[in-house]
Write a protein that holds these residues in place. Sequence first.
Motif, PDB file in Angstrom:
ATOM      1  N   THR A   4      -4.670 -15.886 -27.265  1.00 59.52           N
ATOM      2  CA  THR A   4      -4.714 -15.561 -26.033  1.00 59.52           C
ATOM      3  C   THR A   4      -4.969 -14.153 -25.686  1.00 59.52           C
ATOM      4  O   THR A   4      -4.120 -13.227 -26.216  1.00 59.52           O
ATOM      5  CB  THR A   4      -3.326 -15.904 -25.287  1.00 59.52           C
ATOM      6  OG1 THR A   4      -2.932 -17.636 -25.697  1.00 59.52           O
ATOM      7  CG2 THR A   4      -3.472 -15.786 -23.843  1.00 59.52           C
ATOM      8  N   PRO A   5      -5.989 -13.889 -24.953  1.00 55.44           N
ATOM      9  CA  PRO A   5      -6.394 -12.639 -24.795  1.00 55.44           C
ATOM     10  C   PRO A   5      -5.192 -11.956 -23.686  1.00 55.44           C
ATOM     11  O   PRO A   5      -4.626 -12.621 -22.998  1.00 55.44           O
ATOM     12  CB  PRO A   5      -7.631 -12.530 -23.852  1.00 55.44           C
ATOM     13  CG  PRO A   5      -7.539 -13.979 -23.257  1.00 55.44           C
ATOM     14  CD  PRO A   5      -6.872 -14.865 -24.258  1.00 55.44           C
ATOM     15  N   PRO A   6      -5.085 -10.727 -23.859  1.00 56.59           N
ATOM     16  CA  PRO A   6      -4.153 -10.073 -23.005  1.00 56.59           C
ATOM     17  C   PRO A   6      -4.591  -9.923 -21.488  1.00 56.59           C
ATOM     18  O   PRO A   6      -5.657 -10.122 -21.380  1.00 56.59           O
ATOM     19  CB  PRO A   6      -4.052  -8.533 -23.563  1.00 56.59           C
ATOM     20  CG  PRO A   6      -5.342  -8.347 -24.026  1.00 56.59           C
ATOM     21  CD  PRO A   6      -5.638  -9.705 -24.643  1.00 56.59           C
ATOM     22  N   PRO A   7      -3.667 -10.044 -20.737  1.00 54.43           N
ATOM     23  CA  PRO A   7      -3.898  -9.731 -19.130  1.00 54.43           C
ATOM     24  C   PRO A   7      -4.679  -8.761 -18.797  1.00 54.43           C
ATOM     25  O   PRO A   7      -4.607  -7.469 -19.809  1.00 54.43           O
ATOM     26  CB  PRO A   7      -2.446  -9.792 -18.357  1.00 54.43           C
ATOM     27  CG  PRO A   7      -1.519  -9.517 -19.497  1.00 54.43           C
ATOM     28  CD  PRO A   7      -2.144  -9.675 -20.907  1.00 54.43           C
ATOM     29  N   PRO A   8      -5.605  -8.467 -17.879  1.00 54.49           N
ATOM     30  CA  PRO A   8      -6.298  -7.340 -17.461  1.00 54.49           C
ATOM     31  C   PRO A   8      -5.491  -6.305 -16.976  1.00 54.49           C
ATOM     32  O   PRO A   8      -4.381  -6.442 -16.602  1.00 54.49           O
ATOM     33  CB  PRO A   8      -7.392  -7.747 -16.453  1.00 54.49           C
ATOM     34  CG  PRO A   8      -6.653  -9.007 -16.023  1.00 54.49           C
ATOM     35  CD  PRO A   8      -5.773  -9.525 -16.979  1.00 54.49           C
ATOM     36  N   PRO A   9      -5.771  -4.836 -17.415  1.00 55.58           N
ATOM     37  CA  PRO A   9      -5.014  -4.084 -16.768  1.00 55.58           C
ATOM     38  C   PRO A   9      -5.041  -3.924 -15.358  1.00 55.58           C
ATOM     39  O   PRO A   9      -6.013  -4.166 -14.563  1.00 55.58           O
ATOM     40  CB  PRO A   9      -5.639  -2.615 -17.289  1.00 55.58           C
ATOM     41  CG  PRO A   9      -7.041  -2.960 -17.670  1.00 55.58           C
ATOM     42  CD  PRO A   9      -6.950  -4.305 -18.035  1.00 55.58           C
ATOM     43  N   ALA A  10      -3.901  -3.494 -14.775  1.00 56.86           N
ATOM     44  CA  ALA A  10      -3.650  -3.151 -13.259  1.00 56.86           C
ATOM     45  C   ALA A  10      -4.822  -2.308 -12.824  1.00 56.86           C
ATOM     46  O   ALA A  10      -4.894  -1.027 -13.441  1.00 56.86           O
ATOM     47  CB  ALA A  10      -2.188  -2.721 -12.776  1.00 56.86           C
ATOM     48  N   VAL A  11      -5.451  -2.296 -11.890  1.00 53.52           N
ATOM     49  CA  VAL A  11      -6.501  -1.435 -11.373  1.00 53.52           C
ATOM     50  C   VAL A  11      -5.888  -1.078  -9.928  1.00 53.52           C
ATOM     51  O   VAL A  11      -5.743  -1.911  -8.887  1.00 53.52           O
ATOM     52  CB  VAL A  11      -7.801  -2.025 -11.298  1.00 53.52           C
ATOM     53  CG1 VAL A  11      -8.840  -1.089 -10.521  1.00 53.52           C
ATOM     54  CG2 VAL A  11      -8.098  -2.508 -12.869  1.00 53.52           C
ATOM     55  N   ALA A  12      -6.065   0.365  -9.649  1.00 48.79           N
ATOM     56  CA  ALA A  12      -5.718   0.858  -8.272  1.00 48.79           C
ATOM     57  C   ALA A  12      -6.909   1.490  -7.716  1.00 48.79           C
ATOM     58  O   ALA A  12      -7.973   1.993  -8.612  1.00 48.79           O
ATOM     59  CB  ALA A  12      -4.774   1.939  -8.480  1.00 48.79           C
ATOM     60  N   ALA A  13      -7.058   1.102  -6.680  1.00 51.55           N
ATOM     61  CA  ALA A  13      -8.512   1.778  -5.911  1.00 51.55           C
ATOM     62  C   ALA A  13      -8.082   2.011  -4.384  1.00 51.55           C
ATOM     63  O   ALA A  13      -7.230   1.389  -3.970  1.00 51.55           O
ATOM     64  CB  ALA A  13      -9.552   0.638  -5.927  1.00 51.55           C
ATOM     65  N   ARG A  14      -8.687   2.994  -3.840  1.00 55.27           N
ATOM     66  CA  ARG A  14      -8.655   3.273  -2.624  1.00 55.27           C
ATOM     67  C   ARG A  14      -9.454   2.594  -1.666  1.00 55.27           C
ATOM     68  O   ARG A  14     -10.653   2.221  -2.003  1.00 55.27           O
ATOM     69  CB  ARG A  14      -8.823   4.854  -2.285  1.00 55.27           C
ATOM     70  CG  ARG A  14      -7.865   5.637  -3.016  1.00 55.27           C
ATOM     71  CD  ARG A  14      -8.391   7.095  -2.984  1.00 55.27           C
ATOM     72  NE  ARG A  14      -8.189   7.379  -1.723  1.00 55.27           N
ATOM     73  CZ  ARG A  14      -8.247   8.738  -1.041  1.00 55.27           C
ATOM     74  NH1 ARG A  14      -8.655   9.574  -1.845  1.00 55.27           N
ATOM     75  NH2 ARG A  14      -8.068   8.992   0.254  1.00 55.27           N
ATOM     76  N   VAL A  15      -8.821   2.011  -0.546  1.00 55.66           N
ATOM     77  CA  VAL A  15      -9.645   1.170   0.338  1.00 55.66           C
ATOM     78  C   VAL A  15      -9.548   1.465   1.505  1.00 55.66           C
ATOM     79  O   VAL A  15      -8.676   1.683   2.114  1.00 55.66           O
ATOM     80  CB  VAL A  15      -9.038  -0.557   0.084  1.00 55.66           C
ATOM     81  CG1 VAL A  15      -9.887  -1.535   1.147  1.00 55.66           C
ATOM     82  CG2 VAL A  15      -9.090  -0.890  -1.331  1.00 55.66           C
ATOM     83  N   GLY A  16     -10.782   1.680   2.215  1.00 50.48           N
ATOM     84  CA  GLY A  16     -10.816   2.131   3.595  1.00 50.48           C
ATOM     85  C   GLY A  16     -11.625   1.029   4.473  1.00 50.48           C
ATOM     86  O   GLY A  16     -12.770   0.575   3.840  1.00 50.48           O
ATOM     87  N   VAL A  17     -10.977   0.528   5.637  1.00 50.34           N
ATOM     88  CA  VAL A  17     -11.510  -0.597   6.210  1.00 50.34           C
ATOM     89  C   VAL A  17     -12.614  -0.190   6.959  1.00 50.34           C
ATOM     90  O   VAL A  17     -12.433   0.837   7.857  1.00 50.34           O
ATOM     91  CB  VAL A  17     -10.390  -1.310   6.936  1.00 50.34           C
ATOM     92  CG1 VAL A  17     -11.125  -2.329   7.845  1.00 50.34           C
ATOM     93  CG2 VAL A  17      -9.798  -2.125   6.006  1.00 50.34           C
ATOM     94  N   GLY A  18     -13.831  -0.585   7.225  1.00 46.97           N
ATOM     95  CA  GLY A  18     -14.745  -0.361   8.098  1.00 46.97           C
ATOM     96  C   GLY A  18     -15.351  -1.415   8.791  1.00 46.97           C
ATOM     97  O   GLY A  18     -15.100  -2.652   8.466  1.00 46.97           O
ATOM     98  N   SER A  19     -16.051  -1.516   9.860  1.00 47.99           N
ATOM     99  CA  SER A  19     -16.796  -2.655  10.342  1.00 47.99           C
ATOM    100  C   SER A  19     -17.872  -2.276  11.031  1.00 47.99           C
ATOM    101  O   SER A  19     -18.053  -0.984  11.771  1.00 47.99           O
ATOM    102  CB  SER A  19     -15.709  -3.159  11.378  1.00 47.99           C
ATOM    103  OG  SER A  19     -16.437  -4.318  12.059  1.00 47.99           O
ATOM    104  N   ASP A  20     -18.858  -3.139  11.454  1.00 38.50           N
ATOM    105  CA  ASP A  20     -19.934  -2.779  12.348  1.00 38.50           C
ATOM    106  C   ASP A  20     -19.675  -3.595  13.780  1.00 38.50           C
ATOM    107  O   ASP A  20     -20.412  -3.778  14.668  1.00 38.50           O
ATOM    108  CB  ASP A  20     -21.223  -3.591  11.868  1.00 38.50           C
ATOM    109  CG  ASP A  20     -20.933  -4.997  11.439  1.00 38.50           C
ATOM    110  OD1 ASP A  20     -20.025  -5.663  11.676  1.00 38.50           O
ATOM    111  OD2 ASP A  20     -22.039  -5.470  11.097  1.00 38.50           O
ATOM    112  N   ALA A  21     -18.332  -3.710  14.009  1.00 39.43           N
ATOM    113  CA  ALA A  21     -17.856  -4.193  15.288  1.00 39.43           C
ATOM    114  C   ALA A  21     -18.224  -3.319  16.502  1.00 39.43           C
ATOM    115  O   ALA A  21     -18.188  -2.186  16.383  1.00 39.43           O
ATOM    116  CB  ALA A  21     -16.341  -4.339  15.334  1.00 39.43           C
ATOM    117  N   GLY A  22     -18.894  -3.840  17.552  1.00 41.14           N
ATOM    118  CA  GLY A  22     -19.335  -3.164  18.590  1.00 41.14           C
ATOM    119  C   GLY A  22     -20.670  -2.516  18.516  1.00 41.14           C
ATOM    120  O   GLY A  22     -21.244  -2.000  19.476  1.00 41.14           O
TER     121      GLY A  22
END
Length: 69
Positions: A4-22
């Motif tokens: 059984t392969p090991p689980p993938p490592p936890a990954v941290a990423a910065r997420v900024g929400v944007g939109s084309d609203a308006g």
Amino acid sequence: MPGTPPPPPAVAARVGVGSDAGIEPSKLQRLLPCALVQFAELGMPTLDTLRSMTTEAAEAVGLAAAARV
């Protein structure tokens, strides 16, 4: 368990929400909060969803000082 392969490592990423609203009448500005609901539905913690729309988004466009209250 062997083979059984090991689980993938936890990954941290910065997420900024944007939109084309308006940008046009069919893309209403009030739709931007829907992105936060989608992040929450995908399992992102509530505080992280709020940071993604405020602090993280402001830092991404060079307005970090404006995002601090």
